[in-house]
Design a protein around this motif. Structure first.
Motif, PDB file in Angstrom:
ATOM      1  N   LEU A   1       8.453  -4.784  -5.469  1.00 60.59           N
ATOM      2  CA  LEU A   1       7.081  -4.525  -5.049  1.00 60.59           C
ATOM      3  C   LEU A   1       6.497  -3.312  -5.755  1.00 60.59           C
ATOM      4  CD1 LEU A   1       7.606  -5.109  -1.236  1.00 60.59           C
ATOM      5  CD2 LEU A   1       6.434  -6.631  -2.827  1.00 60.59           C
ATOM      6  N   GLY A   2       5.257  -3.445  -6.159  1.00 61.09           N
ATOM      7  CA  GLY A   2       4.521  -2.328  -6.729  1.00 61.09           C
ATOM      8  C   GLY A   2       3.554  -1.788  -5.696  1.00 61.09           C
ATOM      9  N   ARG A   3       2.743  -0.831  -6.092  1.00 63.41           N
ATOM     10  CA  ARG A   3       1.768  -0.209  -5.199  1.00 63.41           C
ATOM     11  C   ARG A   3       0.351  -0.582  -5.621  1.00 63.41           C
ATOM     12  NH1 ARG A   3       5.821  -0.090  -3.503  1.00 63.41           N
ATOM     13  NH2 ARG A   3       7.098   1.536  -2.617  1.00 63.41           N
ATOM     14  N   VAL A   4      -0.511  -0.708  -4.636  1.00 67.19           N
ATOM     15  CA  VAL A   4      -1.929  -0.915  -4.919  1.00 67.19           C
ATOM     16  C   VAL A   4      -2.463   0.409  -5.448  1.00 67.19           C
ATOM     17  CG1 VAL A   4      -4.177  -1.432  -3.909  1.00 67.19           C
ATOM     18  CG2 VAL A   4      -2.140  -2.632  -3.084  1.00 67.19           C
TER      19      VAL A   4
ATOM     20  N   HIS B   1       0.794  -1.219   0.000  1.00 69.71           N
ATOM     21  CA  HIS B   1       0.000   0.000   0.000  1.00 69.71           C
ATOM     22  C   HIS B   1       0.833   1.279   0.000  1.00 69.71           C
ATOM     23  CE1 HIS B   1      -3.694  -2.238   0.500  1.00 69.71           C
ATOM     24  NE2 HIS B   1      -3.090  -2.963   1.414  1.00 69.71           N
ATOM     25  N   SER B   2       2.077   1.204   0.498  1.00 66.22           N
ATOM     26  CA  SER B   2       2.851   2.440   0.645  1.00 66.22           C
ATOM     27  C   SER B   2       4.351   2.160   0.652  1.00 66.22           C
ATOM     28  CB  SER B   2       2.477   3.134   1.957  1.00 66.22           C
ATOM     29  OG  SER B   2       2.903   2.338   3.057  1.00 66.22           O
ATOM     30  N   ASP B   3       5.120   3.242   0.524  1.00 64.72           N
ATOM     31  CA  ASP B   3       6.576   3.152   0.636  1.00 64.72           C
ATOM     32  C   ASP B   3       6.962   2.675   2.033  1.00 64.72           C
ATOM     33  OD1 ASP B   3       6.752   4.112  -1.951  1.00 64.72           O
ATOM     34  OD2 ASP B   3       7.368   6.136  -1.360  1.00 64.72           O
ATOM     35  N   THR B   4       6.242   3.127   3.041  1.00 63.42           N
ATOM     36  CA  THR B   4       6.526   2.736   4.420  1.00 63.42           C
ATOM     37  C   THR B   4       6.354   1.236   4.609  1.00 63.42           C
ATOM     38  OG1 THR B   4       5.790   4.908   5.190  1.00 63.42           O
ATOM     39  CG2 THR B   4       5.896   3.154   6.835  1.00 63.42           C
ATOM     40  N   GLU B   5       5.295   0.688   4.035  1.00 63.80           N
ATOM     41  CA  GLU B   5       5.060  -0.755   4.135  1.00 63.80           C
ATOM     42  C   GLU B   5       6.180  -1.520   3.438  1.00 63.80           C
ATOM     43  OE1 GLU B   5       1.532  -4.048   3.361  1.00 63.80           O
ATOM     44  OE2 GLU B   5       1.298  -2.040   2.558  1.00 63.80           O
ATOM     45  N   GLU B   6       6.608  -1.043   2.283  1.00 68.89           N
ATOM     46  CA  GLU B   6       7.702  -1.700   1.559  1.00 68.89           C
ATOM     47  C   GLU B   6       8.983  -1.675   2.397  1.00 68.89           C
ATOM     48  OE1 GLU B   6      10.127  -1.572  -2.681  1.00 68.89           O
ATOM     49  OE2 GLU B   6       8.830   0.110  -2.151  1.00 68.89           O
ATOM     50  N   LYS B   7       9.303  -0.514   2.970  1.00 68.93           N
ATOM     51  CA  LYS B   7      10.517  -0.402   3.794  1.00 68.93           C
ATOM     52  C   LYS B   7      10.458  -1.339   4.989  1.00 68.93           C
ATOM     53  CE  LYS B   7      11.473   4.324   2.411  1.00 68.93           C
ATOM     54  NZ  LYS B   7      11.421   5.733   2.794  1.00 68.93           N
ATOM     55  N   ALA B   8       9.292  -1.462   5.619  1.00 71.83           N
ATOM     56  CA  ALA B   8       9.144  -2.356   6.772  1.00 71.83           C
ATOM     57  C   ALA B   8       9.391  -3.812   6.374  1.00 71.83           C
ATOM     58  CB  ALA B   8       7.756  -2.199   7.391  1.00 71.83           C
TER      59      ALA B   8
END
Length: 106
Positions: A96-99, A71-78
């Motif tokens: 990873l892509g974004r929804v 959903h977000s850059d933050t989620e990807e970083k986590a």
């Protein structure tokens, strides 16, 4: 299926991700790589608080690749940080892509 309950579905994309990640130097699906993959998925839910519902993980020679959508850059970083914290992981590559926003129904 595990114990008569559906535990997951393998899609064509999952199979293609694994094939794209295969390395000639180490057979795909070695015992160590399977263990690392399981540990990465556990880290996603335990440490990062993320189930990784739309994330597929492939591991080859200790090198982790993340495929799917978040959903977000933050989620990807986590997810990347959680994967890097797993013993035996040599590297983490995010694909990873974004929804898309329209998927949220706003």
């Amino acid at each position: 299926i595990d114990g008569g309950k559906l535990r997951g579905i393998v899609s064509r994309a999952n199979l293609l991700h694994a094939l794209a990640d295969a390395r000639a130097s180490q057979p795909a699906g070695s015992a160590d790589d399977r263990t690392i993959r399981e540990d990465v998925l556990k880290a996603f839910s335990d440490e990062a608080g993320l189930g990784g519902t739309f994330v597929n993980v492939t591991v080859s020679g200790g090198n982790v690749r993340l495929w799917g959508t978040v959903h977000s850059d933050t989620e990807e970083k986590a997810l990347v940080v959680a994967a890097r914290s797993v013993p035996g992981v040599n590297s983490v590559e995010s694909r990873l892509g974004r929804v898309p926003e329209w998927a949220y129904g706003y």
